[in-house]
Design an enzyme around this catalytic site. Structure first.
Site, PDB file in Angstrom:
ATOM      1  N   SER A 177      18.409   3.057  11.500  1.00 50.91           N
ATOM      2  CA  SER A 177      19.480   2.720  12.447  1.00 50.91           C
ATOM      3  C   SER A 177      19.243   3.365  13.800  1.00 50.91           C
ATOM      4  CB  SER A 177      20.842   3.131  11.886  1.00 50.91           C
ATOM      5  OG  SER A 177      20.803   4.483  11.501  1.00 50.91           O
ATOM      6  N   CYS A 178      18.243   4.226  13.897  1.00 51.80           N
ATOM      7  CA  CYS A 178      17.910   4.777  15.209  1.00 51.80           C
ATOM      8  C   CYS A 178      16.410   4.893  15.320  1.00 51.80           C
ATOM      9  CB  CYS A 178      18.477   6.166  15.401  1.00 51.80           C
ATOM     10  SG  CYS A 178      17.674   7.041  16.740  1.00 51.80           S
ATOM     11  N   ILE A 179      15.894   4.590  16.472  1.00 46.99           N
ATOM     12  CA  ILE A 179      14.479   4.739  16.672  1.00 46.99           C
ATOM     13  C   ILE A 179      14.209   5.521  17.942  1.00 46.99           C
ATOM     14  CG2 ILE A 179      12.274   3.585  16.339  1.00 46.99           C
ATOM     15  CD1 ILE A 179      14.894   1.527  15.400  1.00 46.99           C
TER      16      ILE A 179
ATOM     17  N   THR B  28      16.057  10.824  14.647  1.00 46.74           N
ATOM     18  CA  THR B  28      15.738  10.261  13.332  1.00 46.74           C
ATOM     19  C   THR B  28      14.357  10.630  12.831  1.00 46.74           C
ATOM     20  OG1 THR B  28      15.096   8.326  14.506  1.00 46.74           O
ATOM     21  CG2 THR B  28      17.138   8.217  13.221  1.00 46.74           C
TER      22      THR B  28
END
Lengths: 411, 102
Positions: free
Chosen positions: B100-102, A198
């Site tokens: 939604s993602c780290i 991300t």
């Protein structure tokens, strides 16, 4: 006598027992750890097991080897948590009352969430390396696999160690090259994200590596089902991807007991203050590691950094003082890239992974976001560090709980 | 960076997500939707209203959560906002890209 009760003897629960037994008066505070298992797994090792790089015995040791003296270990399943009554019910019906509760019950895979995932092909052509048993079964499969379409797949976020599936494809590329069968294997990386990772800079670096290694990426794929007959995965938008060997990361959820206790969110993770690590609902409940819903990676390095902060905060809480320590979301992850090299990333809630030096600004010796042999040696050395330093609550030289911005190339 | 949307100068990220929700209005939503080949129907609005509400209440958004919301199931969410529904829907709704993602 007061009781500090810790649920879970994984990385977080064990380190908290170590920290707090040193700090709390033995005459005033009993510390009890409850876990249903007897084995402690070095979970980063699950990545290496399928490729025969680690043996099972390298990554399993008895839980009790790491429970410090003066701490009680109760080997029992946890039946329920009753936070309003400040007690925990064990499998035999007995209750353990607490003055302070630390929930460190982690996260688990739940392949049942996706239709067909745990169908007849589970263990035949559908595997996961997110459990010890799964990683071992995959090792046995890979030993004799003749090649074909390898699909490595993430079901949904969040997952434990978000870089692990990427490392898996990198290591698979190396593994098949060494076996002189890379040309017989077609590797596809399927992710619900819009890219390899991300955070933008890390995504760019990782996508470059995927391309270099001839690994296709299929982004924005939200799986609906696994078709066991056709051997395909199908997404909600109608995309279909065929596989001969599917290595999936199923939905990750908090422990079932969290659902039962009513303390969790829709994935059984506990709403937790991202700075103090106190439960948002119950002041005498603290949460650490994968069991929390805090917006950082679910990873061993995070739990290790959280533990230092949480130990300080619990001591303040006991004294009736304001909790002043704030966790910054610090994560530090080696990313194996195959061929005896690795990347290293260091980031927190506010700063994405960038290039630079670690742990000493300007000197390193480790390089951030750049492939090197030294980073790979760092990753291998970490197994020793884990068993001998981290689980025993000993500080790791130069590595601090809060992220250091020095030595990093922010623009 | 600034972008001209529906005749107004709007501050957006490189990916086109609004950085200031106060600049959002329904004409902005229609224009972003059109860029994504979507014509907003009343059914879309039900989902967009829900998403904006969750954002205002600081509830992190995920596809799973929307699927369990009772407002729309995941299948229909994909039909309304094809390809990457959560990304597209939040962009149209004028709120930041979900972490939604780290």
């Amino acid at each position: 006598m007061k009781r500090l009760l810790i649920l879970g003897a994984g990385t977080g629960g064990t380190i908290m027992a170590q920290h707090l037994r040193k700090e709390l008066d033995k005459g005033k505070w009993n510390i009890t750890v409850v876990d249903e298992r007897t084995d402690h797994y070095y979970q980063p090792g699950f990545l290496f097991l399928p490729f025969d790089q680690y043996k099972p015995e390298d990554i399993v040791k008895p839980i009790t080897d790491f429970i410090p003296k003066g701490v009680d270990f109760v080997n029992s399943r946890i039946e329920n948590i009753l936070p309003e009554e400040h007690k925990v019910i064990l499998a035999d019906g007995n209750a353990l009352e607490y003055d302070i509760l630390i929930v460190a019950t982690g996260s688990e895979i739940s392949p049942e969430e996706i239709e067909g995932m745990k169908g007849k092909e589970w263990g035949e052509s559908v595997f996961t390396f997110y459990t010890f048993e799964g990683a071992k079964a995959l090792r046995d499969k890979l030993r004799n696999w003749k090649g074909g379409r390898l699909v490595v797949h993430i079901t949904e976020m969040p997952i434990k160690c978000p870089v692990a599936p990427l490392e898996f494809v990198f290591l698979a590329d190396s593994f098949f090259k060494e076996k002189n069968m890379r040309e017989k294997v077609d590797i596809t990386y399927v992710t619900p994200l819009s890219g390899a990772f991300t955070k933008p800079k890390a995504t760019a670096a990782l996508e470059y590596l995927l391309k270099e290694k001839n690994i296709r990426i299929e982004p924005d794929f939200a799986i609906e089902s696994v078709d066991n007959e056709a051997k395909t995965i199908i997404d909600y938008g109608g995309k279909i991807i065929p596989f001969d060997l599917l290595v999936t990361v199923p939905t990750n959820k908090g422990s079932d007991v969290i659902e039962k206790s009513g303390m969790g969110d829709e994935l059984n993770f506990i709403p937790t203050d991202k700075g103090t690590l106190q439960s948002k609902k119950y002041p005498d409940v603290f949460v650490i590691g994968d069991a929390t819903n805090v917006p950082t990676s679910k990873a061993g390095s995070v739990v290790h950094f959280e533990a230092e902060i949480l130990a300080e905060n619990i001591l303040s809480y006991i004294k009736g003082q304001k909790m002043t320590e704030e966790f910054d979301g610090h994560a530090n992850c080696f990313i194996e890239t195959g061929g005896g090299k690795a990347l290293l990333i260091d980031f927190n809630y506010d700063h994405e992974p960038v290039t630079g030096t670690f742990p000493i600004a300007g000197l390193g010796p480790l390089r951030l976001l750049k492939e090197s042999r030294f980073n790979h040696l760092g990753k291998l050395a970490f197994k020793w560090v884990y068993w001998n330093m981290l689980l025993k609550g000993r500080p790791i030289p130069f590595v601090t709980a809060r992220m250091n911005v020095a030595g990093k190339d922010y623009n | 960076m600034d972008k001209l949307i529906a005749g107004k100068t709007i501050s957006v990220t490189e990916e086109g997500f609004l950085t200031d929700f106060s600049q959002w209005d329904k004409s902005i939503a229609d224009a972003i939707a059109a860029e994504n080949n979507i014509t907003i129907t009343p059914r879309h609005w039900e989902v967009l209203d829900y998403i904006q509400n969750e954002y205002k209440n600081e509830v992190p958004l995920s596809i799973r959560k929307i699927g369990k919301s009772g407002v729309v199931d995941i299948k229909e969410f994909y039909q309304l906002f094809p390809m990457a529904p959560l990304k597209t829907a939040t962009k149209i709704a004028g709120i930041p890209k979900p972490v939604s993602c780290i």
